[in-house]
Write an enzyme that holds these catalytic residues in place. Structure first.
Site, PDB file in Angstrom:
ATOM      1  N   ARG A   1      -4.794  -2.341  12.036  1.00 22.57           N
ATOM      2  CA  ARG A   1      -4.984  -1.073  11.335  1.00 22.57           C
ATOM      3  C   ARG A   1      -6.448  -0.654  11.481  1.00 22.57           C
ATOM      4  NH1 ARG A   1      -5.504  -1.805   5.560  1.00 22.57           N
ATOM      5  NH2 ARG A   1      -7.614  -1.071   5.930  1.00 22.57           N
TER       6      ARG A   1
ATOM      7  N   HIS B   1      -6.641   2.257   4.710  1.00 26.55           N
ATOM      8  CA  HIS B   1      -5.230   2.114   4.325  1.00 26.55           C
ATOM      9  C   HIS B   1      -4.683   3.446   3.806  1.00 26.55           C
ATOM     10  CE1 HIS B   1      -1.537   0.417   2.764  1.00 26.55           C
ATOM     11  NE2 HIS B   1      -1.761   1.064   1.652  1.00 26.55           N
TER      12      HIS B   1
ATOM     13  N   TYR C   1     -14.058  -5.079   2.168  1.00 30.28           N
ATOM     14  CA  TYR C   1     -13.342  -6.350   2.361  1.00 30.28           C
ATOM     15  C   TYR C   1     -13.206  -6.820   3.812  1.00 30.28           C
ATOM     16  CZ  TYR C   1      -9.473  -3.014   3.024  1.00 30.28           C
ATOM     17  OH  TYR C   1      -8.682  -1.980   3.447  1.00 30.28           O
TER      18      TYR C   1
HETATM   19  C1  LIG Z   1       6.665  -3.069  -3.939  1.00 33.75           C
HETATM   20  C2  LIG Z   1       5.306  -2.513  -3.708  1.00 33.75           C
HETATM   21  N1  LIG Z   1       4.225  -3.243  -4.068  1.00 33.75           N
HETATM   22  C3  LIG Z   1       2.975  -2.774  -3.854  1.00 33.75           C
HETATM   23  C4  LIG Z   1       2.785  -1.545  -3.272  1.00 33.75           C
HETATM   24  C5  LIG Z   1       1.379  -1.014  -2.988  1.00 33.75           C
HETATM   25  N2  LIG Z   1       1.184  -1.092  -1.541  1.00 33.75           N
HETATM   26  C6  LIG Z   1       1.324  -0.008  -0.756  1.00 33.75           C
HETATM   27  S1  LIG Z   1       1.116  -0.383   0.858  1.00 33.75           S
HETATM   28  C7  LIG Z   1       0.783  -2.003   0.511  1.00 33.75           C
HETATM   29  C8  LIG Z   1       0.467  -2.980   1.604  1.00 33.75           C
HETATM   30  C9  LIG Z   1       1.515  -3.024   2.630  1.00 33.75           C
HETATM   31  O1  LIG Z   1       1.093  -3.863   3.660  1.00 33.75           O
HETATM   32  P1  LIG Z   1       1.961  -4.016   4.970  1.00 33.75           P
HETATM   33  O2  LIG Z   1       3.371  -4.329   4.609  1.00 33.75           O
HETATM   34  O3  LIG Z   1       1.252  -4.974   5.853  1.00 33.75           O
HETATM   35  O4  LIG Z   1       1.965  -2.539   5.573  1.00 33.75           O
HETATM   36  P2  LIG Z   1       0.732  -1.695   6.173  1.00 33.75           P
HETATM   37  O5  LIG Z   1       0.280  -0.776   5.091  1.00 33.75           O
HETATM   38  O6  LIG Z   1      -0.336  -2.651   6.586  1.00 33.75           O
HETATM   39  O7  LIG Z   1       1.306  -0.960   7.334  1.00 33.75           O
HETATM   40  C10 LIG Z   1       0.868  -2.235  -0.853  1.00 33.75           C
HETATM   41  C11 LIG Z   1       0.618  -3.548  -1.479  1.00 33.75           C
HETATM   42  C12 LIG Z   1       3.931  -0.796  -2.927  1.00 33.75           C
HETATM   43  N3  LIG Z   1       3.838   0.403  -2.321  1.00 33.75           N
HETATM   44  N4  LIG Z   1       5.169  -1.307  -3.133  1.00 33.75           N
END
Ligand SMILES: Cc1ncc(C[n+]2csc(CCOP(=O)(O)OP(=O)(O)O)c2C)c(N)n1
Ligand SMILES: [Mg+2]
Length: 283
Positions: free
Chosen positions: A179, A183, A192
């Site tokens: 990424r 975010h 971080y």
């Molecule tokens: C169930 C849930 N927990 C927490 C969040 C907050 N949140 C949004 S994106 C994210 C991280 C997701 O990481 P990843 O699966 O690696 O996807 P990326 O954003 O890196 O593409 C979190 C913790 C959420 N949207 N849904």
């Protein structure tokens, strides 16, 4: 998505805008959704697309269900679900994987391992050496590909789709990528992660990489790139103007009070009216 048919089921998380454009979503709808208007997320009934899914991994069981339905109806449609490295720690991911493997649904699990789940690095996400091995544990063919190599991803998805269509069940594909950006607009990655790591991955950015490949093979010229970039910029500017015009016509934040109660209680009615007035004053 380019390796699949329009009738296959597209089940995105929240990072699939390129795939959405490929599937025919308009830039205006994408921008409208991103600006907080659900109207932009509405899917026409005849499309085999699901809307953006923000709760991490919640879309995985939906894709398995669609695959199961396709198997039951013998429609020949494959379902593909997108999710991140972080999603592989969620219960929905594990339930979906197990169900798909046991029932041999025609489902492709496309994991974008971009090394970060907001501020949580890949090595603190899971002790598994690869994420693909989670698929092996459930008994499905699983592989890791260079997620920044467009042709490698195309080839992996094509093979998985062929297997699914021939009745050989699900596949998990771990696309190893990074990424490069923030975010969300509320995020500050400098808090971080190390800039050097980002710089290293910038060198492997899939867009210039594929562009250089095409130019090297004489499938594209520098002039083509310049023309395309200027056309795309115009298209985006136009889409944003159109989006702003659409927003003017839509109700403001007061719509958050709609579709909750059949009859709004008086205290919510007052809040709704106050939001409507504040929004009107802001315009
Ligand atoms: C169930 C849930 N927990 C927490 C969040 C907050 N949140 C949004 S994106 C994210 C991280 C997701 O990481 P990843 O699966 O690696 O996807 P990326 O954003 O890196 O593409 C979190 C913790 C959420 N949207 N849904
Ligand atoms: Mg991630």
């Amino acid at each position: 998505m380019a390796a699949l048919a329009d009738t296959d089921w597209f089940v995105p998380a929240f990072r699939e805008f390129a795939a959405m454009i490929w599937r025919g979503f308009s830039l205006v709808d994408i921008l409208l959704y991103s600006a907080g208007y659900n109207e932009g997320g509405a899917i026409p009934d005849d499309k085999h697309d699901l809307p953006v899914s923000v709760p991490v991994a919640s879309q995985v069981p939906h894709a398995v269900g669609l695959g199961y339905a396709s198997q039951y109806r013998e429609s020949g449609d494959v379902s593909i679900v997108f999710f991140g490295d972080g999603a592989t720690s969620e219960g929905d991911f594990h339930e979906g994987m197990n169900f798909a493997a046991v029932l041999q649904t025609p489902t492709i699990f496309l994991c974008q391992n971009n090394h970060w789940a907001i501020s949580l690095p890949r090595e603190k996400q899971s002790r598994s050496r690869t994420l693909a091995q989670k698929g092996l544990a459930y008994g499905m063919p699983s592989l890791q590909v260079d997620g920044n190599d467009i042709l490698a991803v195309y080839s992996a998805v094509s093979e998985a789709a062929k297997r699914a269509r021939e009745g050989h069940g699900p596949t998990m594909i771990e696309c190893v990528t990074y990424r490069l950006g923030i975010h969300t607009t509320a995020d500050d990655p400098s808090k971080y992660r190390d800039e050097d790591e980002v710089k290293e991955w910038e060198e492997r950015d899939p867009l210039p990489r594929f562009q250089n490949y095409m130019i090297g093979r004489k499938l594209l010229s520098e002039d083509d790139v310049e023309t395309m970039e200027s056309e795309i910029k115009d298209e985006i500017d136009q889409a944003w103007n159109d989006t702003e015009a659409r927003i003017e016509e839509l109700p403001g934040p007061e719509m958050m009070f709609d579709h909750i109660y059949a009859e709004r209680p008086p205290y919510l009615e007052a809040q709704r009216e106050s939001a409507r007035r504040a929004n009107g004053a802001g315009r």
